[in-house]
Design a protein around this motif. Structure first.
Motif, PDB file in Angstrom:
ATOM      1  N   TYR A  38      53.256  36.865  31.196  1.00 36.51           N
ATOM      2  CA  TYR A  38      52.823  38.229  31.307  1.00 36.51           C
ATOM      3  C   TYR A  38      52.638  38.870  32.660  1.00 36.51           C
ATOM      4  O   TYR A  38      52.407  39.954  33.133  1.00 36.51           O
ATOM      5  CB  TYR A  38      51.483  38.611  30.702  1.00 36.51           C
ATOM      6  CG  TYR A  38      50.374  37.790  31.100  1.00 36.51           C
ATOM      7  CD1 TYR A  38      49.486  38.168  32.087  1.00 36.51           C
ATOM      8  CD2 TYR A  38      49.907  36.702  30.675  1.00 36.51           C
ATOM      9  CE1 TYR A  38      48.559  37.740  32.561  1.00 36.51           C
ATOM     10  CE2 TYR A  38      48.912  35.834  30.840  1.00 36.51           C
ATOM     11  CZ  TYR A  38      48.267  36.351  32.162  1.00 36.51           C
ATOM     12  OH  TYR A  38      47.197  35.653  32.405  1.00 36.51           O
ATOM     13  N   CYS A 194      44.127  33.560  22.002  1.00 39.55           N
ATOM     14  CA  CYS A 194      44.771  35.129  22.395  1.00 39.55           C
ATOM     15  C   CYS A 194      45.941  34.783  23.356  1.00 39.55           C
ATOM     16  O   CYS A 194      45.687  34.042  24.272  1.00 39.55           O
ATOM     17  CB  CYS A 194      43.699  35.615  23.136  1.00 39.55           C
ATOM     18  SG  CYS A 194      43.783  37.112  23.786  1.00 39.55           S
ATOM     19  N   LEU A 196      48.603  37.020  25.458  1.00 32.20           N
ATOM     20  CA  LEU A 196      48.880  38.610  26.031  1.00 32.20           C
ATOM     21  C   LEU A 196      50.410  38.895  25.841  1.00 32.20           C
ATOM     22  O   LEU A 196      51.048  38.257  25.983  1.00 32.20           O
ATOM     23  CB  LEU A 196      48.473  38.777  27.342  1.00 32.20           C
ATOM     24  CG  LEU A 196      46.949  38.312  27.864  1.00 32.20           C
ATOM     25  CD1 LEU A 196      46.848  38.568  29.281  1.00 32.20           C
ATOM     26  CD2 LEU A 196      46.055  39.397  27.206  1.00 32.20           C
ATOM     27  N   ALA A 251      43.647  40.280  32.579  1.00 32.45           N
ATOM     28  CA  ALA A 251      44.571  40.876  31.499  1.00 32.45           C
ATOM     29  C   ALA A 251      44.599  42.409  31.711  1.00 32.45           C
ATOM     30  O   ALA A 251      45.473  42.968  31.335  1.00 32.45           O
ATOM     31  CB  ALA A 251      43.804  40.849  30.195  1.00 32.45           C
ATOM     32  N   CYS A 300      38.634  41.558  23.137  1.00 30.87           N
ATOM     33  CA  CYS A 300      39.047  41.610  24.576  1.00 30.87           C
ATOM     34  C   CYS A 300      39.591  43.140  24.599  1.00 30.87           C
ATOM     35  O   CYS A 300      40.843  43.560  23.919  1.00 30.87           O
ATOM     36  CB  CYS A 300      40.181  40.714  24.573  1.00 30.87           C
ATOM     37  SG  CYS A 300      41.087  40.839  26.261  1.00 30.87           S
ATOM     38  N   LEU A 303      43.013  43.810  26.031  1.00 30.57           N
ATOM     39  CA  LEU A 303      44.200  43.321  25.289  1.00 30.57           C
ATOM     40  C   LEU A 303      44.330  44.642  24.266  1.00 30.57           C
ATOM     41  O   LEU A 303      45.549  44.858  24.023  1.00 30.57           O
ATOM     42  CB  LEU A 303      43.936  42.261  24.115  1.00 30.57           C
ATOM     43  CG  LEU A 303      44.766  41.588  23.028  1.00 30.57           C
ATOM     44  CD1 LEU A 303      46.083  41.566  23.695  1.00 30.57           C
ATOM     45  CD2 LEU A 303      44.304  40.510  22.313  1.00 30.57           C
ATOM     46  N   LEU A 306      46.349  47.146  26.225  1.00 25.11           N
ATOM     47  CA  LEU A 306      48.011  46.519  26.491  1.00 25.11           C
ATOM     48  C   LEU A 306      48.511  46.889  25.276  1.00 25.11           C
ATOM     49  O   LEU A 306      49.674  47.310  25.314  1.00 25.11           O
ATOM     50  CB  LEU A 306      47.883  44.979  27.107  1.00 25.11           C
ATOM     51  CG  LEU A 306      47.523  44.731  28.070  1.00 25.11           C
ATOM     52  CD1 LEU A 306      47.445  43.378  28.237  1.00 25.11           C
ATOM     53  CD2 LEU A 306      48.615  45.032  29.267  1.00 25.11           C
ATOM     54  N   GLU A 307      48.076  46.668  24.119  1.00 22.87           N
ATOM     55  CA  GLU A 307      48.545  46.821  22.839  1.00 22.87           C
ATOM     56  C   GLU A 307      48.730  48.220  22.198  1.00 22.87           C
ATOM     57  O   GLU A 307      49.803  48.651  21.425  1.00 22.87           O
ATOM     58  CB  GLU A 307      48.359  45.805  21.620  1.00 22.87           C
ATOM     59  CG  GLU A 307      48.305  44.329  21.923  1.00 22.87           C
ATOM     60  CD  GLU A 307      48.226  43.403  20.957  1.00 22.87           C
ATOM     61  OE1 GLU A 307      49.129  42.536  20.723  1.00 22.87           O
ATOM     62  OE2 GLU A 307      47.119  43.757  19.942  1.00 22.87           O
TER      63      GLU A 307
END
Length: 338
Positions: A38, A194, A196, A251, A300, A303, A306-307
Motif C-alpha cells: 500500500y 487486517c 489495507l 494507515a 480501525c 481503514l 480508506l475504504e
C-alpha cells in the motif's frame, strides 16, 4: 518494560497529551514488488536529509518520545539507513526495525549489532519460493530471505516473524508456521486479518470469509472476544514519512503537517487533523457502538476512511468482526459449549 509499568506510562502520556512512540518511514523504495503493498509511491523524491532527520529526532526527544520504529518501504533500500538509525541510537531512543530481511547480509548484520535494536520484525510471505515469490513477484527473493534469517539467527539479534496470510498463500499457512517452528524462529502472531487497500482498486489478495473464519479458529491469539474500544489513533504515537509528512498512524492517508514547514510540537498540538481524531470517542461511533458485533471488533478508523471515505462508515472492519464471531461460535461448538 514491564507491561503494567508501560500501561501506567502510556496513561500518563495521554493525560499530558504527549506522544510516546513514533514510526519513521525512512523510504518508500523497496527491493520487492508485493501484490498487497500500500506504499503511495516508489518514485518519491526529496527525502529528508540526515541533517533534517537529526533535527526532527531532537524534536521527538524533547517531546518525550522514547520508542522509534524504523521501516519503509524497505529500510535497507535506503543507502544511508545505518546513518539514519545511528541518529536515533545516539540520542537514546529504543529502536525497532521492520524489514523483509531479503537485503540482510554480513555487512548489514554488523551494522545492526552496532545499533542494538530492541526487536527486528520480519514479514513472512511463504515457506518456499513457490508461495513466497507469488507475493513478492521477485525471482530469487525467497533464497535471500532465508539467508537473511539464518544470519539473524546466528547473530544473536532479537527478531520475530510476522506471517502475512493472503489468498495467494492461504494453502501454505500450516507450512509457514512449521517453517518458523522447525527453524526455531519466534512469531509475533499466527494470523492478522487486517490488510489495507493498496490504492490500485485491487483487493484480490484478501481472504474469503470461509478462509478467514478457518484461520481465526486456528490462531491461538484470536480465540477470544476482543472487546470494543476506539483505536489509539492520534493519542500515543505519530508517523513521520520520508518527505517530512506527519500522520496520526501508518494507515492514515492524509498528512497533518510537514516538519519542513512546522515544528513537530506545533503539528501534534495544533493540527486540526490530530485534534479531530484525538477527540473521537466511542459515542461518536454510533453505528459501531450499537452493533451486535462490537465485542468481536477492533475498529480501525483509518481503514474506514480508506475504504468508504468516512471515519465512521466501516466495511472491512465489519467483515472481520463477523468472521471472528463465526470462528468463536464454531470453537465453542467443538468444545461442547453450545
Amino acid at each position: 518494560m514491564d507491561k503494567h509499568l508501560y500501561t501506567y506510562v502510556l496513561e500518563k502520556y495521554k493525560q499530558c497529551n504527549k506522544p510516546l512512540t513514533a514510526v519513521f518511514e525512512a523510504t518508500y523504495g523497496c527491493n520487492l514488488n508485493c501484490i498487497h503493498c500500500y506504499n503511495p509511491s516508489r518514485s518519491q523524491k526529496y527525502y529528508l536529509s540526515l541533517d533534517e532527520i537529526a533535527f526532527v529526532a531532537d524534536q521527538m526527544r524533547q517531546m518525550g518520545i522514547m520508542d522509534i520504529t524504523l521501516t519503509g518501504g524497505e529500510l535497507f533500500h535506503r543507502c544511508d539507513w545505518f546513518e539514519v538509525a545511528m541518529i536515533f541510537r545516539r540520542i537514546g531512543f529504543t529502536i525497532a526495525i521492520f524489514t523483509n530481511a531479503v537485503m540482510i547480509d554480513k555487512e548489514v548484520i554488523d551494522k545492526l549489532l552496532c545499533i542494538e535494536p530492541l526487536i527486528i520484525e520480519v514479514s513472512l510471505y511463504g515457506s518456499s519460493s513457490v508461495y513466497y515469490e507469488q507475493i513478492t513477484r521477485v525471482k530469487g527473493s525467497f533464497a535471500r530471505f532465508a539467508n537473511g534469517l539464518d544470519l539473524l539467527s546466528t547473530s544473536g539479534l532479537n527478531f520475530v516473524l510476522k506471517p502475512i496470510v493472503l489468498k495467494q498463500n492461504y494453502d501454505d499457512y500450516d507450512a509457514m508456521l512449521a517453517f518458523a517452528e522447525n527453524n526455531g524462529y519466534r512469531l509475533r502472531f499466527e494470523f492478522s486479518p487486517c490488510l489495507l487497500p493498496n490504492g490500485r482498486n485491487q483487493l484480490d489478495f484478501r481472504l474469503s470469509d470461509a478462509e478467514m473464519v478457518e484461520l481465526f479458529g486456528r490462531a491461538s491469539e484470536q480465540r477470544a472476544d476482543v472487546g470494543f474500544a476506539k483505536c489509539g489513533i492520534g493519542q500515543s504515537g505519530l508517523v513521520l514519512g520520508p518527505t517530512g509528512d506527519i500522520r496520526p498512524c501508518v494507515a492514515y492517508p492524509t498528512a497533518a503537517g510537514n516538519i519542513r514547514e512546522q515544528t513537530l510540537e506545533e503539528i501534534w498540538q495544533e493540527s486540526p487533523l490530530f485534534n479531530e481524531v484525538r477527540e473521537i470517542s466511542i459515542d461518536d461511533m454510533e453505528a459501531c457502538r450499537t452493533c451486535k458485533l462490537n465485542q468481536y471488533c477492533e475498529p480501525c478508523l483509518a481503514l474506514n476512511l480508506l475504504e468508504t471515505g468516512n471515519l465512521f462508515s466501516p466495511r472491512e472492519n465489519c467483515r472481520i468482526a463477523a468472521n471472528r464471531k463465526l470462528a468463536l461460535a464454531d470453537d465453542s461448538t467443538k468444545r461442547g459449549e453450545g
